[in-house]
Design a protein around this motif. Structure first.
Motif, PDB file in Angstrom:
ATOM      1  N   PHE A   1      51.443  43.833  38.557  1.00 26.23           N
ATOM      2  CA  PHE A   1      49.980  43.727  38.556  1.00 26.23           C
ATOM      3  C   PHE A   1      49.286  44.797  39.408  1.00 26.23           C
ATOM      4  N   GLU A   2      49.985  45.855  39.759  1.00 26.33           N
ATOM      5  CA  GLU A   2      49.357  46.905  40.559  1.00 26.33           C
ATOM      6  C   GLU A   2      48.200  47.596  39.837  1.00 26.33           C
ATOM      7  N   PRO A   3      48.257  47.812  38.497  1.00 26.65           N
ATOM      8  CA  PRO A   3      47.108  48.444  37.835  1.00 26.65           C
ATOM      9  C   PRO A   3      45.971  47.463  37.503  1.00 26.65           C
ATOM     10  N   TYR A   4      46.123  46.203  37.832  1.00 24.78           N
ATOM     11  CA  TYR A   4      45.149  45.175  37.459  1.00 24.78           C
ATOM     12  C   TYR A   4      43.771  45.457  38.046  1.00 24.78           C
ATOM     13  N   ARG A   5      42.737  45.190  37.250  1.00 23.79           N
ATOM     14  CA  ARG A   5      41.350  45.269  37.719  1.00 23.79           C
ATOM     15  C   ARG A   5      40.593  44.037  37.225  1.00 23.79           C
ATOM     16  N   LEU A   6      39.810  43.430  38.100  1.00 19.82           N
ATOM     17  CA  LEU A   6      38.881  42.381  37.718  1.00 19.82           C
ATOM     18  C   LEU A   6      37.509  43.032  37.550  1.00 19.82           C
ATOM     19  N   THR A   7      36.931  42.893  36.375  1.00 26.84           N
ATOM     20  CA  THR A   7      35.661  43.545  36.056  1.00 26.84           C
ATOM     21  C   THR A   7      34.519  42.537  36.053  1.00 26.84           C
ATOM     22  N   ILE A   8      33.393  42.917  36.651  1.00 25.15           N
ATOM     23  CA  ILE A   8      32.156  42.136  36.591  1.00 25.15           C
ATOM     24  C   ILE A   8      31.163  42.960  35.790  1.00 25.15           C
ATOM     25  N   LYS A   9      30.644  42.421  34.691  1.00 23.95           N
ATOM     26  CA  LYS A   9      29.770  43.199  33.819  1.00 23.95           C
ATOM     27  C   LYS A   9      28.701  42.302  33.205  1.00 23.95           C
ATOM     28  N   GLY A  10      27.912  42.873  32.305  1.00 24.80           N
ATOM     29  CA  GLY A  10      26.870  42.112  31.628  1.00 24.80           C
ATOM     30  C   GLY A  10      25.528  42.282  32.305  1.00 24.80           C
ATOM     31  N   MET A  11      24.877  41.171  32.604  1.00 27.49           N
ATOM     32  CA  MET A  11      23.541  41.210  33.195  1.00 27.49           C
ATOM     33  C   MET A  11      23.639  41.400  34.705  1.00 27.49           C
ATOM     34  N   VAL A  12      24.071  42.605  35.076  1.00 28.14           N
ATOM     35  CA  VAL A  12      24.221  42.967  36.487  1.00 28.14           C
ATOM     36  C   VAL A  12      23.580  44.329  36.711  1.00 28.14           C
ATOM     37  N   ASP A  13      23.278  44.624  37.970  1.00 29.56           N
ATOM     38  CA  ASP A  13      22.683  45.923  38.296  1.00 29.56           C
ATOM     39  C   ASP A  13      23.665  47.064  38.082  1.00 29.56           C
ATOM     40  N   LYS A  14      24.941  46.792  38.339  1.00 32.00           N
ATOM     41  CA  LYS A  14      25.967  47.801  38.130  1.00 32.00           C
ATOM     42  C   LYS A  14      27.294  47.108  37.825  1.00 32.00           C
ATOM     43  N   GLU A  15      28.010  47.646  36.857  1.00 30.84           N
ATOM     44  CA  GLU A  15      29.334  47.117  36.545  1.00 30.84           C
ATOM     45  C   GLU A  15      30.309  47.538  37.636  1.00 30.84           C
TER      46      GLU A  15
END
Length: 263
Positions: free
Chosen positions: A98-112
């Motif tokens: 899981f070293e390349p793993y990323r959790l992404t926050i996106k959508g109705m946000v000021d910045k992804e």
């Protein structure tokens, strides 16, 4: 009031467990759960809306789920549902620890934004010993460790119009003619910002196992087990749940379960 809430939770948990068990067993009298225009199912859905509204009004946004002593952990956390996703991306990440793993926050946000597993582990951590209640009728007390979801969302800047978080997972819970059906869930922002809602990477003082949702499992402690999505990779802020899946807000809600799932 507290006695009323406790008794009501036991009733809801027991009723949901009975209904799901009989439906899964193939009892014809529960066929209406899969019939989207059935008046009985529609009545139950309206009751769920009232339950959601009543709990929000009576219990409050910040009231905590019960936490337990370490001595009350009597067994390992039972794996349930999918325990080993086979999507290509997940298998690659697992092979790389899981070293390349990323959790992404996106959508109705000021910045992804996105975070590695190491970055999430370096954020302020919270541990809580809580009881996992499954709609199938079993429960298990376990210790979960992770970072609170609310401050992570704040780093993206949630826009005022956002109402829900949609949780996207690597979990290919079902296969169809057209391909994998991936597990997803959702919550309102009250549950997302609750102090016990964490992005869990630890279980019972060890690294979260694959069978329990590694690398990240969301914990919403005031809800039933199917609201705790495993193998989480993206959180999408939205104002409408209808574009996702079949429009009910989650894999199991799409298949007849209550969207709120509160206990």
């Amino acid at each position: 009031m507290s006695r009323l809430i406790i008794d009501r939770r036991r009733f809801l948990t027991g009723s949901a467990a009975l209904g799901s068990t009989m439906a899964l067993a193939g009892c014809s009298q529960f066929d209406f759960l899969a019939q989207r225009d059935n008046p009985i199912r529609n009545a139950i859905e309206q009751a769920n809306v009232l339950t959601y509204q009543a709990q929000r009004a009576l219990i409050g946004d910040q009231v905590l789920a019960r936490e337990y002593a370490a001595s009350e952990i009597r067994q390992g956390m039972k794996p349930n549902g999918s325990t080993e996703p086979t999507t290509a991306e997940y298998m690659f990440l697992r092979g790389m620890n899981f070293e390349p793993y990323r959790l992404t926050i996106k959508g109705m946000v000021d910045k992804e934004v996105s975070f590695s597993l190491a970055e999430l582990r370096n954020m302020p951590a919270r541990s809580q010993i809580t009881r996992h209640d499954c709609v199938e009728g079993w429960s298990c007390i376990a210790k979960w460790t992770g970072t609170a979801l609310g401050p992570v969302l704040d780093q993206a800047g949630v826009k005022p119009g956002a109402r829900y978080c949609v949780y996207h997972c690597y979990d290919n819970i079902q296969r169809s003619i057209s391909g994998d059906i991936l597990y997803y869930e959702s919550s309102d922002l009250v549950d997302a910002y609750h102090p016990q809602t964490i992005l869990s990477y630890g279980l019972n003082d060890a690294v979260l196992p694959v069978s329990n949702g590694a690398p990240i499992r969301l914990r919403i402690e005031r809800a039933l087990g199917y609201k705790q999505p495993k193998y989480l990779h993206t959180i999408e802020l939205v104002d409408d749940l209808s574009p996702f899946g079949q429009g009910k807000g989650g894999y199991w809600p799409d298949n007849g379960y209550d969207w709120y799932g509160g206990i």
